[in-house]
Design an enzyme around this catalytic site. Structure first.
Site, PDB file in Angstrom:
ATOM      1  N   ASP A 189      -0.727   3.515  16.979  1.00 60.15           N
ATOM      2  CA  ASP A 189      -1.851   4.145  17.579  1.00 60.15           C
ATOM      3  C   ASP A 189      -2.858   3.123  18.381  1.00 60.15           C
ATOM      4  O   ASP A 189      -3.265   3.273  19.108  1.00 60.15           O
ATOM      5  CB  ASP A 189      -2.814   4.687  16.558  1.00 60.15           C
ATOM      6  N   ARG A 192       0.719  -1.323  -0.015  1.00 60.56           N
ATOM      7  CA  ARG A 192      -0.058  -0.104   0.060  1.00 60.56           C
ATOM      8  C   ARG A 192       0.971   1.289  -0.033  1.00 60.56           C
ATOM      9  O   ARG A 192       1.891   1.274   0.413  1.00 60.56           O
ATOM     10  CB  ARG A 192      -0.930   0.022   0.981  1.00 60.56           C
TER      11      ARG A 192
END
Length: 341
Positions: free
Chosen positions: A296, A129
Protein backbone atom coordinates in the site's frame (compact mmCIF):
# COMPACT_ATOMS: atom_id res chain seq x y z
CA UNK A 1 -0.16 21.52 -10.33
CA UNK A 2 -3.66 22.52 -9.25
CA UNK A 3 -3.38 20.18 -6.31
CA UNK A 4 -6.67 20.56 -4.44
CA UNK A 5 -8.34 17.12 -4.42
CA UNK A 6 -6.21 15.97 -7.36
CA UNK A 7 -6.18 12.33 -6.16
CA UNK A 8 -9.30 10.40 -5.09
CA UNK A 9 -9.35 6.93 -3.54
CA UNK A 10 -12.28 4.63 -2.79
CA UNK A 11 -12.14 1.47 -0.71
CA UNK A 12 -12.80 -0.44 2.50
CA UNK A 13 -11.84 1.66 5.54
CA UNK A 14 -10.73 -0.48 8.49
CA UNK A 15 -9.54 0.84 11.82
CA UNK A 16 -6.40 -1.02 12.86
CA UNK A 17 -6.51 -1.69 16.60
CA UNK A 18 -2.95 -2.54 17.51
CA UNK A 19 -1.78 -3.74 20.93
CA UNK A 20 0.84 -5.85 22.63
CA UNK A 21 -1.25 -8.66 24.13
CA UNK A 22 -0.34 -11.88 25.95
CA UNK A 23 -0.40 -15.53 24.93
CA UNK A 24 -3.52 -16.11 27.08
CA UNK A 25 -5.41 -13.60 24.94
CA UNK A 26 -4.38 -15.39 21.73
CA UNK A 27 -5.33 -18.77 23.22
CA UNK A 28 -8.69 -17.47 24.39
CA UNK A 29 -9.62 -16.50 20.81
CA UNK A 30 -7.79 -19.35 19.08
CA UNK A 31 -5.40 -17.01 17.23
CA UNK A 32 -2.15 -18.28 15.72
CA UNK A 33 0.94 -16.06 15.61
CA UNK A 34 1.95 -14.56 12.24
CA UNK A 35 -1.43 -15.27 10.70
CA UNK A 36 -4.08 -13.13 8.97
CA UNK A 37 -7.72 -14.20 9.09
CA UNK A 38 -11.23 -12.84 8.71
CA UNK A 39 -13.11 -12.56 12.00
CA UNK A 40 -15.72 -15.19 12.82
CA UNK A 41 -18.49 -15.04 15.42
CA UNK A 42 -16.19 -16.14 18.29
CA UNK A 43 -13.71 -13.31 17.57
CA UNK A 44 -16.22 -10.45 17.80
CA UNK A 45 -15.82 -9.69 21.56
CA UNK A 46 -12.02 -9.38 21.25
CA UNK A 47 -12.09 -5.85 19.79
CA UNK A 48 -13.72 -4.29 22.85
CA UNK A 49 -11.64 -6.45 25.17
CA UNK A 50 -8.45 -5.22 23.51
CA UNK A 51 -9.38 -1.57 23.85
CA UNK A 52 -10.40 -1.92 27.51
CA UNK A 53 -7.61 -4.21 28.70
CA UNK A 54 -4.49 -3.23 26.75
CA UNK A 55 -2.69 -0.10 25.68
CA UNK A 56 -4.05 0.15 22.13
CA UNK A 57 -2.98 2.28 19.19
CA UNK A 58 -5.61 3.22 16.61
CA UNK A 59 -4.41 3.62 13.02
CA UNK A 60 -6.73 4.28 10.06
CA UNK A 61 -6.20 1.29 7.77
CA UNK A 62 -7.59 -0.61 4.80
CA UNK A 63 -5.56 -0.95 1.58
CA UNK A 64 -6.75 2.07 -0.43
CA UNK A 65 -6.91 4.33 2.61
CA UNK A 66 -3.30 3.37 3.48
CA UNK A 67 -2.14 4.31 -0.03
CA UNK A 68 -4.02 7.63 0.01
CA UNK A 69 -2.65 8.53 3.47
CA UNK A 70 0.90 7.76 2.35
CA UNK A 71 0.47 9.81 -0.85
CA UNK A 72 -0.86 12.69 1.27
CA UNK A 73 2.12 12.40 3.65
CA UNK A 74 4.59 12.40 0.75
CA UNK A 75 2.90 15.42 -0.89
CA UNK A 76 2.66 17.54 2.30
CA UNK A 77 -0.08 19.63 0.63
CA UNK A 78 -3.25 19.72 2.79
CA UNK A 79 -6.35 18.51 0.92
CA UNK A 80 -4.46 17.18 -2.12
CA UNK A 81 -6.16 13.81 -1.59
CA UNK A 82 -9.75 12.66 -0.98
CA UNK A 83 -11.19 9.32 0.04
CA UNK A 84 -14.58 7.58 0.20
CA UNK A 85 -15.67 4.36 1.91
CA UNK A 86 -18.18 3.15 4.48
CA UNK A 87 -17.85 3.32 8.28
CA UNK A 88 -20.35 2.78 11.10
CA UNK A 89 -21.84 5.43 13.39
CA UNK A 90 -19.74 4.50 16.44
CA UNK A 91 -16.63 5.33 18.45
CA UNK A 92 -14.33 3.50 16.01
CA UNK A 93 -15.88 5.52 13.15
CA UNK A 94 -15.17 8.73 15.08
CA UNK A 95 -11.58 7.54 15.69
CA UNK A 96 -11.18 6.91 11.93
CA UNK A 97 -12.46 10.39 11.06
CA UNK A 98 -10.10 12.01 13.56
CA UNK A 99 -7.16 9.94 12.28
CA UNK A 100 -7.81 10.78 8.62
CA UNK A 101 -8.29 14.50 9.26
CA UNK A 102 -4.97 14.57 11.14
CA UNK A 103 -3.39 12.91 8.10
CA UNK A 104 -4.71 15.77 5.92
CA UNK A 105 -6.98 13.58 3.77
CA UNK A 106 -10.37 14.99 2.80
CA UNK A 107 -12.62 12.06 3.78
CA UNK A 108 -16.29 11.72 2.80
CA UNK A 109 -17.36 8.55 4.59
CA UNK A 110 -20.73 6.94 4.06
CA UNK A 111 -22.00 6.25 7.59
CA UNK A 112 -24.04 3.08 7.91
CA UNK A 113 -26.50 2.93 10.83
CA UNK A 114 -26.81 -0.86 10.89
CA UNK A 115 -23.20 -2.12 11.00
CA UNK A 116 -20.19 -1.24 13.15
CA UNK A 117 -17.03 0.28 11.62
CA UNK A 118 -14.76 -2.33 10.06
CA UNK A 119 -11.78 -3.15 12.25
CA UNK A 120 -8.58 -5.11 12.05
CA UNK A 121 -7.13 -6.38 15.31
CA UNK A 122 -3.33 -6.36 15.25
CA UNK A 123 -2.26 -8.61 18.14
CA UNK A 124 1.44 -8.40 18.96
CA UNK A 125 3.26 -10.99 21.08
CA UNK A 126 7.07 -11.01 21.27
CA UNK A 127 7.34 -8.71 18.25
CA UNK A 128 5.27 -11.06 16.06
CA UNK A 129 1.79 -10.07 15.00
CA UNK A 130 -1.51 -11.61 13.99
CA UNK A 131 -4.29 -9.89 12.08
CA UNK A 132 -8.02 -10.50 12.53
CA UNK A 133 -10.14 -8.40 10.13
CA UNK A 134 -13.83 -7.71 10.54
CA UNK A 135 -15.09 -5.88 7.39
CA UNK A 136 -18.50 -5.05 8.85
CA UNK A 137 -19.63 -1.57 7.69
CA UNK A 138 -16.94 -1.42 4.98
CA UNK A 139 -19.06 -4.03 3.19
CA UNK A 140 -22.08 -1.70 3.09
CA UNK A 141 -20.92 1.05 0.69
CA UNK A 142 -23.63 2.04 -1.81
CA UNK A 143 -23.23 3.87 -5.13
CA UNK A 144 -26.07 6.23 -3.99
CA UNK A 145 -23.51 7.84 -1.68
CA UNK A 146 -21.11 8.40 -4.58
CA UNK A 147 -23.89 10.02 -6.64
CA UNK A 148 -24.72 12.66 -4.00
CA UNK A 149 -23.71 16.08 -5.38
CA UNK A 150 -21.18 16.83 -2.60
CA UNK A 151 -19.44 13.50 -3.21
CA UNK A 152 -19.62 13.46 -6.99
CA UNK A 153 -17.97 16.92 -6.81
CA UNK A 154 -14.86 15.11 -5.50
CA UNK A 155 -14.91 12.91 -8.60
CA UNK A 156 -15.22 15.92 -10.90
CA UNK A 157 -12.38 17.72 -9.11
CA UNK A 158 -9.94 14.77 -9.15
CA UNK A 159 -7.61 14.05 -12.07
CA UNK A 160 -6.31 10.72 -10.71
CA UNK A 161 -8.31 7.84 -9.23
CA UNK A 162 -6.99 4.87 -7.27
CA UNK A 163 -9.05 1.90 -6.02
CA UNK A 164 -7.71 -1.33 -4.52
CA UNK A 165 -9.16 -4.56 -5.95
CA UNK A 166 -10.73 -5.37 -2.55
CA UNK A 167 -13.48 -2.83 -3.35
CA UNK A 168 -14.66 -5.12 -6.19
CA UNK A 169 -16.19 -7.30 -3.45
CA UNK A 170 -18.24 -4.35 -2.18
CA UNK A 171 -19.35 -1.95 -4.94
CA UNK A 172 -18.33 -2.77 -8.52
CA UNK A 173 -21.05 -0.33 -9.62
CA UNK A 174 -19.26 2.59 -7.91
CA UNK A 175 -15.96 1.52 -9.51
CA UNK A 176 -17.48 1.59 -13.01
CA UNK A 177 -19.11 5.00 -12.44
CA UNK A 178 -15.70 6.48 -11.60
CA UNK A 179 -13.91 4.52 -14.36
CA UNK A 180 -16.34 5.71 -17.04
CA UNK A 181 -16.02 9.31 -15.83
CA UNK A 182 -12.21 9.05 -16.04
CA UNK A 183 -12.33 7.64 -19.58
CA UNK A 184 -14.77 10.33 -20.74
CA UNK A 185 -12.67 13.19 -19.30
CA UNK A 186 -9.11 12.02 -20.12
CA UNK A 187 -8.31 11.38 -16.46
CA UNK A 188 -6.12 8.61 -15.01
CA UNK A 189 -7.87 5.57 -13.51
CA UNK A 190 -5.82 3.03 -11.52
CA UNK A 191 -6.48 -0.23 -9.69
CA UNK A 192 -4.59 -2.90 -7.80
CA UNK A 193 -4.89 -6.68 -8.27
CA UNK A 194 -4.83 -6.69 -4.41
CA UNK A 195 -5.02 -10.43 -3.64
CA UNK A 196 -5.02 -13.81 -5.39
CA UNK A 197 -8.62 -14.43 -4.22
CA UNK A 198 -9.77 -11.25 -6.03
CA UNK A 199 -8.28 -12.49 -9.34
CA UNK A 200 -9.88 -15.91 -8.80
CA UNK A 201 -13.31 -15.29 -7.29
CA UNK A 202 -14.02 -11.75 -8.51
CA UNK A 203 -12.73 -12.32 -12.02
CA UNK A 204 -15.87 -10.98 -13.76
CA UNK A 205 -16.06 -7.55 -12.06
CA UNK A 206 -12.25 -7.27 -12.39
CA UNK A 207 -12.42 -7.99 -16.14
CA UNK A 208 -15.22 -5.38 -16.51
CA UNK A 209 -13.05 -2.72 -14.87
CA UNK A 210 -9.78 -3.68 -16.60
CA UNK A 211 -10.34 -1.82 -19.92
CA UNK A 212 -10.55 1.44 -17.93
CA UNK A 213 -7.31 0.91 -15.99
CA UNK A 214 -4.45 3.20 -17.06
CA UNK A 215 -2.21 1.78 -14.33
CA UNK A 216 -2.41 -1.72 -12.88
CA UNK A 217 -0.51 -2.42 -9.64
CA UNK A 218 0.11 -5.77 -7.98
CA UNK A 219 2.72 -8.11 -6.54
CA UNK A 220 4.29 -11.22 -8.10
CA UNK A 221 1.88 -13.70 -6.44
CA UNK A 222 -1.18 -11.77 -7.64
CA UNK A 223 0.30 -11.45 -11.16
CA UNK A 224 0.88 -15.21 -11.38
CA UNK A 225 -2.63 -15.93 -10.13
CA UNK A 226 -4.04 -13.51 -12.73
CA UNK A 227 -2.06 -15.33 -15.44
CA UNK A 228 -3.34 -18.74 -14.29
CA UNK A 229 -6.97 -17.58 -14.12
CA UNK A 230 -6.74 -16.26 -17.70
CA UNK A 231 -5.03 -19.40 -19.02
CA UNK A 232 -1.82 -17.63 -20.04
CA UNK A 233 0.38 -20.57 -19.06
CA UNK A 234 3.30 -18.44 -17.90
CA UNK A 235 4.73 -17.77 -14.45
CA UNK A 236 7.17 -15.16 -15.81
CA UNK A 237 6.26 -11.90 -14.08
CA UNK A 238 7.73 -9.70 -16.83
CA UNK A 239 5.74 -11.53 -19.50
CA UNK A 240 2.55 -11.30 -17.43
CA UNK A 241 3.05 -7.55 -16.85
CA UNK A 242 3.42 -7.03 -20.62
CA UNK A 243 0.30 -9.08 -21.36
CA UNK A 244 -1.71 -7.02 -18.85
CA UNK A 245 -0.62 -3.78 -20.59
CA UNK A 246 -1.86 -5.21 -23.91
CA UNK A 247 -5.39 -5.91 -22.61
CA UNK A 248 -7.88 -3.81 -24.70
CA UNK A 249 -8.57 -0.28 -23.42
CA UNK A 250 -11.83 1.62 -23.13
CA UNK A 251 -10.18 4.90 -24.16
CA UNK A 252 -7.13 5.45 -26.32
CA UNK A 253 -6.06 8.65 -24.56
CA UNK A 254 -3.59 6.99 -22.18
CA UNK A 255 -1.54 3.83 -22.65
CA UNK A 256 -1.67 1.25 -19.86
CA UNK A 257 1.33 0.81 -17.56
CA UNK A 258 1.65 -2.26 -15.32
CA UNK A 259 3.70 -2.06 -12.11
CA UNK A 260 4.48 -5.29 -10.24
CA UNK A 261 6.44 -5.38 -6.97
CA UNK A 262 8.36 -8.51 -5.95
CA UNK A 263 9.34 -8.03 -2.30
CA UNK A 264 13.12 -7.59 -2.16
CA UNK A 265 13.47 -8.26 -5.92
CA UNK A 266 13.30 -5.46 -8.52
CA UNK A 267 10.05 -3.69 -9.39
CA UNK A 268 8.75 -4.66 -12.86
CA UNK A 269 7.33 -1.83 -14.99
CA UNK A 270 5.78 -2.72 -18.37
CA UNK A 271 4.87 -0.03 -20.92
CA UNK A 272 5.02 0.40 -24.70
CA UNK A 273 5.83 -3.29 -25.21
CA UNK A 274 8.97 -3.03 -23.06
CA UNK A 275 9.86 -4.03 -19.50
CA UNK A 276 12.11 -2.07 -17.15
CA UNK A 277 13.39 -3.34 -13.80
CA UNK A 278 14.02 -1.01 -10.85
CA UNK A 279 15.96 -2.14 -7.75
CA UNK A 280 14.31 -1.69 -4.33
CA UNK A 281 16.04 -0.31 -1.24
CA UNK A 282 17.36 -3.32 0.66
CA UNK A 283 16.92 -3.31 4.43
CA UNK A 284 19.01 -5.28 6.95
CA UNK A 285 16.87 -7.99 8.62
CA UNK A 286 17.25 -6.47 12.09
CA UNK A 287 15.64 -3.20 10.95
CA UNK A 288 12.51 -4.90 9.61
CA UNK A 289 9.58 -4.34 11.98
CA UNK A 290 6.46 -5.18 10.00
CA UNK A 291 5.81 -5.73 6.28
CA UNK A 292 2.08 -5.05 6.82
CA UNK A 293 1.12 -2.17 4.48
CA UNK A 294 4.36 -2.22 2.43
CA UNK A 295 2.53 -2.70 -0.89
CA UNK A 296 0.00 0.00 0.00
CA UNK A 297 2.85 2.36 0.91
CA UNK A 298 4.64 1.64 -2.38
CA UNK A 299 1.51 2.69 -4.30
CA UNK A 300 1.09 5.80 -2.13
CA UNK A 301 4.67 6.90 -2.77
CA UNK A 302 4.30 6.20 -6.50
CA UNK A 303 1.06 8.21 -6.72
CA UNK A 304 2.59 11.19 -4.89
CA UNK A 305 4.98 11.74 -7.81
CA UNK A 306 2.58 10.68 -10.58
CA UNK A 307 0.10 13.44 -9.68
CA UNK A 308 3.01 15.90 -10.02
CA UNK A 309 3.60 14.51 -13.54
CA UNK A 310 7.07 13.23 -12.63
CA UNK A 311 8.71 10.52 -14.80
CA UNK A 312 8.00 6.85 -13.98
CA UNK A 313 11.57 6.42 -12.58
CA UNK A 314 10.80 9.03 -9.91
CA UNK A 315 7.41 7.45 -9.16
CA UNK A 316 9.04 4.03 -8.57
CA UNK A 317 11.83 5.58 -6.47
CA UNK A 318 9.23 7.33 -4.28
CA UNK A 319 7.27 4.07 -3.98
CA UNK A 320 10.36 2.18 -2.84
CA UNK A 321 11.22 4.96 -0.39
CA UNK A 322 7.73 4.95 1.18
CA UNK A 323 7.65 1.14 1.47
CA UNK A 324 11.09 1.20 3.09
CA UNK A 325 9.90 3.73 5.72
CA UNK A 326 6.70 1.78 6.50
CA UNK A 327 8.38 -1.62 7.04
CA UNK A 328 10.59 -0.12 9.74
CA UNK A 329 7.53 0.90 11.78
CA UNK A 330 4.50 -0.77 13.32
CA UNK A 331 1.43 -0.73 11.03
CA UNK A 332 1.03 1.68 8.13
CA UNK A 333 2.47 4.65 10.03
CA UNK A 334 5.19 7.17 9.22
CA UNK A 335 7.29 9.98 10.75
CA UNK A 336 6.02 13.56 10.70
CA UNK A 337 7.73 14.50 7.42
CA UNK A 338 9.25 12.50 4.55
CA UNK A 339 12.87 13.06 3.57
CA UNK A 340 12.47 11.94 -0.03
CA UNK A 341 14.46 13.96 -2.56
Amino acid sequence: MGSDGILLGMGNPLLDISAVVDQDFLDKYGIKLNNAILAEENHLPMYDEMSSKYNVEYIAGGATQNSIRVAQWMLQIPGATSYMGCIGKDKFGEEMKKNSKLAGVNVHYYEDESAPTGTCAVCVVGGERSLVANLSAANCYKSEHLKRPENWALVEKAKYFYIAGFFLTVSPESILLVAEHAAAHNKIFMMNLSAPFICEFFKDPQVKALPYMDFVFGNETEARTFSKVHGWETENVEEIALKITQWPKASGTHKRITVITQGADPVVVAEDGKVKLFPVILLPKEKLVDTNGAGDAFVGGFLSQLVQEKPIEDCVRAGCYAANVIIQRSGCSYPEKPDFH
